[in-house]
Design an enzyme around this catalytic site. Structure first.
Site, PDB file in Angstrom:
ATOM      1  N   CYS A  52      23.455 -33.721   0.506  1.00  0.00           N
ATOM      2  CA  CYS A  52      22.696 -34.905   0.082  1.00  0.00           C
ATOM      3  C   CYS A  52      22.461 -35.846   1.262  1.00  0.00           C
ATOM      4  CB  CYS A  52      23.475 -35.604  -1.033  1.00  0.00           C
ATOM      5  SG  CYS A  52      22.896 -37.259  -1.447  1.00  0.00           S
ATOM      6  N   CYS A  55      23.388 -39.541   0.811  1.00  0.00           N
ATOM      7  CA  CYS A  55      24.845 -39.738   0.754  1.00  0.00           C
ATOM      8  C   CYS A  55      25.390 -40.119   2.130  1.00  0.00           C
ATOM      9  CB  CYS A  55      25.533 -38.471   0.243  1.00  0.00           C
ATOM     10  SG  CYS A  55      25.060 -38.032  -1.450  1.00  0.00           S
TER      11      CYS A  55
END
Length: 155
Positions: A52, A55
């Site tokens: 991700c 993230c």
């Protein structure tokens, strides 16, 4: 493509009960622990995965929030959803966490939170009630996220 299919598999199952802290996850030593260990605190639960991109941007912010507000009762808990813990460990070498990291490789907790994207964050008040959630992490909104936490800490 495999990651996308995994993501779709995690999130495609129907509606669930409201998100709560009443879930078992794993700690870094692969021991089952309950999110209820954080009850009594303002809890910021963040779901993430090694692949991700956003993230990577949220972790420094979560580190800052954990450090700044820990003494006021904030618990930041990031729950990793990788099925291979080695991927999460490699991410954490590159982007260290100074807050609590937990693991949910089966994705059952993520399904119960009915995630719509990654990362997804959920804010719980000191009584363990969900009061706010966000899909994604946007640096432009970081001050707003922090203000939401501060408001909860003052309750």
């Amino acid at each position: 493509m495999k990651k996308l299919l995994l993501l779709l598999g995690l999130f495609s199952v129907g509606a669930y009960a409201a998100p709560s802290l009443d879930h078992q996850v794993f700690d870094a030593q692969n021991q089952a622990v309950s999110l209820t260990e954080f009850k009594g605190k303002v809890v910021y639960v963040d779901f993430w995965a090694s692949w991700c991109g956003p993230c990577r941007k949220s972790f420094p912010w979560m580190n800052a929030m954990a450090q700044k507000y820990r003494d006021q009762g904030l618990a930041v808990v990031a729950i990793n959803l990788d099925t291979d813990k080695a991927l999460a460990d490699e991410f954490l070498k590159q982007v260290p966490a100074t807050f609590d990291v937990r693991f949910n490789p089966e994705g059952d907790v993520a399904r119960s939170f009915d995630l719509l994207g990654m990362p997804s964050s959920f804010m719980f008040n000191r009584q363990g009630q969900l009061v706010k959630s966000h899909v994604g992490f946007y640096q432009d909104n970081a001050a707003d996220y922090e203000q939401e936490l501060v408001s909860l800490l003052k309750e």
